[in-house]
Design an enzyme around this catalytic site. Sequence first.
Site, PDB file in Angstrom:
ATOM      1  N   LYS A 113       0.818  -1.215   0.000  1.00 20.56           N
ATOM      2  CA  LYS A 113       0.000   0.000   0.000  1.00 20.56           C
ATOM      3  C   LYS A 113       0.845   1.255   0.000  1.00 20.56           C
ATOM      4  O   LYS A 113       0.316   2.357  -0.018  1.00 20.56           O
ATOM      5  CB  LYS A 113      -0.901  -0.008   1.231  1.00 20.56           C
ATOM      6  CG  LYS A 113      -1.785  -1.246   1.186  1.00 20.56           C
ATOM      7  CD  LYS A 113      -2.789  -1.350   2.268  1.00 20.56           C
ATOM      8  CE  LYS A 113      -3.766  -2.473   1.969  1.00 20.56           C
ATOM      9  NZ  LYS A 113      -3.558  -3.683   2.761  1.00 20.56           N
ATOM     10  N   LYS A 192      -4.510 -14.920  -5.715  1.00 17.06           N
ATOM     11  CA  LYS A 192      -4.815 -15.437  -4.379  1.00 17.06           C
ATOM     12  C   LYS A 192      -6.238 -15.034  -4.003  1.00 17.06           C
ATOM     13  O   LYS A 192      -6.626 -13.888  -4.209  1.00 17.06           O
ATOM     14  CB  LYS A 192      -3.820 -14.833  -3.382  1.00 17.06           C
ATOM     15  CG  LYS A 192      -4.180 -15.028  -1.921  1.00 17.06           C
ATOM     16  CD  LYS A 192      -3.366 -14.089  -1.032  1.00 17.06           C
ATOM     17  CE  LYS A 192      -3.706 -14.224   0.423  1.00 17.06           C
ATOM     18  NZ  LYS A 192      -4.724 -13.467   1.031  1.00 17.06           N
ATOM     19  N   LYS A 195     -10.364 -11.157   0.262  1.00 15.81           N
ATOM     20  CA  LYS A 195     -11.447 -10.177   0.355  1.00 15.81           C
ATOM     21  C   LYS A 195     -11.070  -8.916  -0.416  1.00 15.81           C
ATOM     22  O   LYS A 195     -11.894  -8.297  -1.062  1.00 15.81           O
ATOM     23  CB  LYS A 195     -11.699  -9.814   1.816  1.00 15.81           C
ATOM     24  CG  LYS A 195     -12.708 -10.692   2.501  1.00 15.81           C
ATOM     25  CD  LYS A 195     -12.480 -10.745   4.006  1.00 15.81           C
ATOM     26  CE  LYS A 195     -11.608 -11.910   4.383  1.00 15.81           C
ATOM     27  NZ  LYS A 195     -11.192 -11.994   5.771  1.00 15.81           N
TER      28      LYS A 195
END
Length: 322
Positions: A113, A192, A195
Amino acid sequence: MARILTGIQATGVPHLGNILGAIKPGINLSTTGGNDAFLFIADMHSLTVIKDAAQIKENTYGVAAAWLAFGLDTKKNTFYRQSDVPEVAELMWYLNCFTPYPMLANAHSFKDKSSHLSDVNAGLFTYPVLMAADILLYDANYVPVGKDQQQHLEMTRDIAGSFNHSYGDVLVVPEGKYDERVMIVPGTDGRKMSKSYDNFLNIFLPEKQLKKQVMGIVTDATPLEDPKDPDTCNVFALYSLLAEAPDTQEMRNKYLAGGFGYGHAKSALLELILDSFKEERVKFDSWMNDKTTMDQELKIGADKARIVASETLSRVRKAAGY
Ligand code: ADP
Ligand code: TRP
């Protein structure tokens, strides 16, 4: 006797990757021999991304119901909400002071991030230290997690080692336990399952909605009649994680023979999911309809957890001169 410990964030209803990578291995280990298991919902970690109180609460129930649906024995084990044991936040502070800045700057969870540093809060940056506190607070010996958490585990070991280097053998240095067969469960787009990629299968959904997720699995454009390569197909990858060996072989043969479309494979996968998790789906719904009982279970767990937590914390305080 070995103590095992694992946690799942309260970021939503656990998906197939969470179930195969964390919940099932956690429950298997907890029922093995003399193991003593601490299983918890990391609802404080979730605050790094979710700022909606009602959502964190609902997600926590979703995670709890999934553990319970998969047969977690709350009498034998310690099952709790992270936030019900505030000792973890105090331990985190001590551990922060033994965590080198470059170690955190190298964490994947942060690095992924860090192209938008203005979006990164300090909680996200120190996420691995809270995770280390989760583990070290309870003297865990083994931590079953998916491969993606290996770096966090290694950081936990380093932090514990550094603390012990100053004060002697105060903290138990844990070992990771990575399920080799499952490794990383692929998502509907082949990355992968996560969520955060919105590529997950929620096996607890009503059949119609689950079907929509399964039908959304990305495949290539090979025509129905042509042979297909099972080893590059997301549907096959998911099927083989759940199926028995002879059924996987049969599916492989169908792919190689041709005349078997991706739609057929997806229907077979949907059926396999519904059949494999028949009981868990019913139990999940019934727990979600009885949150009062879930609260009671979690409260009993937190009381048990706090006894161990306060013992560890007094050891740590004493060692550090407080
Ligand atoms: P997500 O990536 O969906 O946010 P989490 O990071 O909350 O999932 O993971 C919770 C637990 O489930 C961890 O132990 C993690 O290793 C495991 N896990 C998550 N995704 C997968 C996956 N695709 N395959 C195997 N294990 C997984
Ligand atoms: N970081 C873990 C994950 O996202 C969740 C977690 C928090 C955890 N604390 C933990 C896992 C302690 C194992 C042990 O998957």
